[in-house]
Scaffold this motif. Structure first.
Motif, mmCIF file in Angstrom:
data_model
loop_
_atom_site.group_PDB
_atom_site.id
_atom_site.type_symbol
_atom_site.label_atom_id
_atom_site.label_comp_id
_atom_site.label_asym_id
_atom_site.label_seq_id
_atom_site.Cartn_x
_atom_site.Cartn_y
_atom_site.Cartn_z
ATOM 1 N N ASN A 47 3.517 2.126 -6.203
ATOM 2 C CA ASN A 47 4.914 1.791 -6.203
ATOM 3 C C ASN A 47 5.417 2.391 -4.802
ATOM 4 O OD1 ASN A 47 7.426 1.103 -6.513
ATOM 5 N ND2 ASN A 47 7.021 1.117 -8.821
ATOM 6 N N ALA A 50 7.978 7.242 -5.363
ATOM 7 C CA ALA A 50 8.206 8.230 -6.422
ATOM 8 C C ALA A 50 9.131 9.034 -6.344
ATOM 9 C CB ALA A 50 6.576 8.788 -6.420
ATOM 10 N N TYR A 83 10.514 2.005 -7.400
ATOM 11 C CA TYR A 83 10.689 3.192 -7.471
ATOM 12 C C TYR A 83 9.962 3.391 -8.899
ATOM 13 C CZ TYR A 83 14.664 2.974 -10.292
ATOM 14 O OH TYR A 83 15.733 2.705 -11.234
ATOM 15 N N TYR A 142 1.675 6.259 -3.974
ATOM 16 C CA TYR A 142 3.295 6.037 -3.661
ATOM 17 C C TYR A 142 3.227 6.084 -1.913
ATOM 18 C CZ TYR A 142 3.459 7.225 -8.425
ATOM 19 O OH TYR A 142 3.122 7.475 -9.862
ATOM 20 N N ARG A 145 7.836 9.747 -1.208
ATOM 21 C CA ARG A 145 8.095 10.628 -2.332
ATOM 22 C C ARG A 145 9.257 11.583 -1.929
ATOM 23 N NH1 ARG A 145 2.773 10.451 -1.037
ATOM 24 N NH2 ARG A 145 1.225 9.803 -2.826
#
Length: 223
Positions: A47, A50, A83, A142, A145
């Motif tokens: 994704n 995160a 997300y 990810y 973050r």
């Protein structure tokens, strides 16, 4: 992935579903086994962002007043597919869509009320280790973050980042804001993540995450 599909299918060996767990969860074998399942078997997906949020006393987490507020702010800024929410804290580390999985929906514990220094130090050691394992496992999943946390949860996240070598692009609220709002006479000196000043920084951080990463940004080229 966004909220994803919540599931409660996995049950550790020997576990009694719906049994209320009131001991310190980070000591319990049920949480270690569930964490190992997430780390080694659960199909985590790639994704863009995160978002790491601390666990809540009310279960499921998404029904707690604080998480409802957090999710509302997130939903105002990001599309669900952009997300992945990760819950961490006394529960260990768990993708939000697994919030109904045993034992995560079956425990009741609040570390903030604990005055035993040894227990708090044990939590910090155990949670920093689990977070570091998760960050290492997902370092290529990810692109960016963000962690939203205060107190000992923030300490655990900072320790995990140092241990794993995987940094947060944003760790919020910012230290200056926490220090400005700190009230040493309160039971919880750093206050609550639902406070307006903290929420405003969280929203601003999410908006920053929406901006395309330039070559000089920490998140650029992470993959």
């Amino acid at each position: 992935m966004g909220d994803g599909q919540r599931t409660g299918e996995y049950l550790p060996r020997g576990a009694v579903k719906h049994r209320a767990l009131t001991e310190e969860p980070f000591y319990l074998p049920q949480f270690e086994e569930a964490f190992r399942y997430i780390l080694q078997e659960y199909p985590l997906r790639e994704n863009d962002i995160a978002i790491f949020l601390p666990c809540a006393v009310k279960k499921p987490y998404s029904a707690s007043p604080s998480h409802r507020l957090f999710r509302r702010v997130i939903g105002e800024v990001l599309e669900p597919e952009d997300y992945q929410i990760i819950i961490f804290g006394t529960c260990g580390v768990v993708p939000a869509e697994l919030e109904l999985m045993y034992p995560y929906e079956s425990y009741h514990y609040m570390l903030g009320k604990c005055t035993d220094t040894r227990i708090r130090e044990d939590f910090l050691r155990i949670e920093s280790y689990r977070l570091a394992c998760f960050l290492d496992r997902t370092r290529d999943l990810y692109r960016r973050r963000i962690a939203y946390c205060i107190g000992v949860f923030r300490e655990a996240m900072a320790g995990a980042c140092q241990r794993s070598g995987v940094e947060m692009d944003l760790l919020l609220p910012t230290r200056p804001t926490i220090e400005r709002l700190r009230d040493i006479d309160c039971p919880f000196p750093d206050g609550s993540l639902s406070m307006k000043e903290y929420i405003d920084e969280f929203r601003d951080g999410l908006l920053k995450m929406c901006q395309p990463a330039s070559p000089g940004d920490p998140g650029a080229g992470r993959r």
